[in-house]
Design a protein around this motif. Structure first.
Motif, PDB file in Angstrom:
ATOM      1  N   ARG A  70       0.827  -1.202   0.000  1.00  9.36           N
ATOM      2  CA  ARG A  70       0.000   0.000   0.000  1.00  9.36           C
ATOM      3  C   ARG A  70       0.867   1.261   0.000  1.00  9.36           C
ATOM      4  O   ARG A  70       1.889   1.331   0.666  1.00  9.36           O
ATOM      5  N   ASP A  72       0.486   5.861  -0.246  1.00 16.34           N
ATOM      6  CA  ASP A  72      -0.252   6.864   0.518  1.00 16.34           C
ATOM      7  C   ASP A  72      -1.678   7.128   0.041  1.00 16.34           C
ATOM      8  O   ASP A  72      -2.579   7.302   0.833  1.00 16.34           O
ATOM      9  N   SER A  73      -1.885   7.180  -1.273  1.00 17.03           N
ATOM     10  CA  SER A  73      -3.195   7.547  -1.789  1.00 17.03           C
ATOM     11  C   SER A  73      -3.407   6.876  -3.131  1.00 17.03           C
ATOM     12  O   SER A  73      -2.453   6.400  -3.748  1.00 17.03           O
ATOM     13  N   PRO A  74      -4.659   6.818  -3.605  1.00 18.32           N
ATOM     14  CA  PRO A  74      -4.894   6.217  -4.924  1.00 18.32           C
ATOM     15  C   PRO A  74      -4.054   6.851  -6.023  1.00 18.32           C
ATOM     16  O   PRO A  74      -3.575   6.170  -6.932  1.00 18.32           O
ATOM     17  N   ASP A  75      -3.844   8.169  -5.953  1.00 18.08           N
ATOM     18  CA  ASP A  75      -3.023   8.837  -6.968  1.00 18.08           C
ATOM     19  C   ASP A  75      -1.591   8.314  -6.960  1.00 18.08           C
ATOM     20  O   ASP A  75      -0.921   8.284  -7.995  1.00 18.08           O
ATOM     21  N   SER A  76      -1.121   7.880  -5.787  1.00 16.49           N
ATOM     22  CA  SER A  76       0.255   7.413  -5.678  1.00 16.49           C
ATOM     23  C   SER A  76       0.482   6.095  -6.396  1.00 16.49           C
ATOM     24  O   SER A  76       1.617   5.761  -6.742  1.00 16.49           O
ATOM     25  N   TYR A  77      -0.582   5.335  -6.585  1.00 14.22           N
ATOM     26  CA  TYR A  77      -0.426   4.084  -7.328  1.00 14.22           C
ATOM     27  C   TYR A  77      -0.095   4.363  -8.786  1.00 14.22           C
ATOM     28  O   TYR A  77       0.654   3.609  -9.419  1.00 14.22           O
ATOM     29  N   GLU A 126     -11.684  -1.642  -2.982  1.00 12.76           N
ATOM     30  CA  GLU A 126     -10.509  -0.771  -2.955  1.00 12.76           C
ATOM     31  C   GLU A 126      -9.438  -1.307  -3.912  1.00 12.76           C
ATOM     32  O   GLU A 126      -8.764  -0.540  -4.618  1.00 12.76           O
TER      33      GLU A 126
END
Length: 389
Positions: A70, A72-77, A126
């Motif tokens: 995992r 930090d945030s969806p954008d980080s993926y 998620e």
């Protein structure tokens, strides 16, 4: 005899996905032994995976496990996917985890408590969000759900709850995305596992639709199980989505693929080739936990073992085998398979690598690269990645 140039051309198309968790500290339920130089975050796992691909040429994708990977945030993926691309990699299957939280003691999506089921389903959804961000095609689902005692819960109700959760996830899948459902004979549920075999997984996938496919983990079967028959049947039904390759001696040992029974691996790969499964529609993934062996060399060895089994499968003389089978010549038919299996394909693969601009021996090339010494020196401090055993 098969045309060697055609065999080499087929081998050049092979792609094998490596698991992020195999680069970190992983191992048995008894103890996980830490190693120097192990990655401390997902990006360092990708750095190591890039070395595997650099020296083998056939491992361009890396499976992620959430929450182990995992960010930090969806954008980080999306940023993680870009980081992978800079290293010649892509992010592969997104693996969910609904087996390590205390709330899942009595199950996740099959738990009798609706609140726990909602929590588990939220995590699965998620993971689809993460797929959207990473561009991943496959969502891989494995459930530890089950019961330890007769009467503990209603077996049919649990199947209904499982079907309800799978349907909700299936509905959420986007264009070009798939759900891969894994099965496991036992552990940690010892009386009844909710997805214990390929038949249960197949039945759920069949009801869901074509985006639902079955995963065959080669370590998840009872002793003596004819895994190649399962592979042949799922291919015949158009429902073999992926492999989790590893080896077992006793149960879910997660050893290097081909280590325990290389002949079985060859038989499996023959059915893949014979059944039309040697395509991008079948994901050839490793699922291993390297507890005492060095991480990156162990993954390289597994990739090479899959390549060797595939090369032997491609060398089976299909015409001669069909003639012997049609004539009822048992010994001749068996000899055709054994001739291919007993062929030393290492020179062929070394030649193929050299033609692709790679070193002929990936293991030797990795040792000479100095990468292991570099990561041991640089990755000091911080918390090593691990799977929490």
């Amino acid at each position: 005899m098969p045309d060697l140039s055609a065999v080499k051309s087929a081998l050049a198309t092979q792609r094998i996905e490596t698991p992020s968790w195999a680069y970190g500290n992983s191992g048995t339920r008894f103890k996980v032994f830490t190693q120097p130089g192990v990655p401390r975050n997902p990006r360092e796992k990708l750095d190591d995976a890039a070395r595997v691909h650099e020296f083998t040429g056939v491992a361009p994708t890396v499976a992620l496990h959430i929450p182990w990977d995992r960010v930090d945030s969806p954008d980080s993926y999306g940023a993680l996917a870009a980081y992978a691309a800079e290293r010649g990699l892509r992010l592969g299957a997104i693996n969910s985890n609904v087996f390590q939280d205390d709330d899942y003691k009595l199950g996740s999506v099959t738990n009798p408590d609706p609140a726990v089921r909602r929590k588990a389903l939220g995590h699965l959804l998620e993971c689809v969000d993460i797929m959207d961000a990473t561009g991943s095609r496959d969502l891989k689902l494995w459930f530890s759900d089950g019961t330890n005692y007769p009467g503990q819960d209603d077996l049919r109700d649990r199947q209904d709850r499982l079907a309800e959760a799978l349907a909700a996830v299936y509905e959420r899948l986007g264009e070009g995305q798939r759900m891969l459902l894994e099965y496991k004979l036992f552990e940690p549920a010892f009386y009844a596992t909710d997805v214990p075999d390929w038949g249960t997984a197949y039945a759920h996938c069949l009801k869901l639709g074509p985006k639902a496919q079955v995963v065959v983990d080669t370590g998840h079967h009872a002793p003596g199980t004819n895994i190649e028959f399962i592979v042949a049947t799922l291919l015949r039904e158009g429902r073999l989505g992926a492999f989790d390759f590893n080896s077992r001696f006793y149960a879910d040992d997660d050893l290097m693929v081909g280590a325990a029974d290389p002949f079985q691996l060859f038989r499996i790969m023959y059915e893949v080739v014979r059944g039309g499964g040697f395509t991008d529609d079948t994901a050839f993934m490793l699922d291993q936990c390297h507890n005492i062996e060095a991480k990156i060399p162990a993954i390289i060895r597994s990739v090479m073992n899959v390549q060797e089994a595939t090369a032997k499968a491609l060398l089976v003389d299909a015409d001669a085998l069909r003639d012997a089978q049609s004539a009822g010549d048992v010994l001749a038919a068996n000899a055709v398979l054994m001739d291919a299996y007993n062929t030393d394909v290492r020179p062929l693969l070394a030649e193929l690598r050299e033609e692709s601009g790679l070193a002929p021996d990936p293991m030797a090339a990795y040792r000479a690269s100095g990468w292991q010494e570099r990561i041991v020196a640089e990755r000091v401090g911080g918390e090593q990645a691990g799977w929490g055993a």
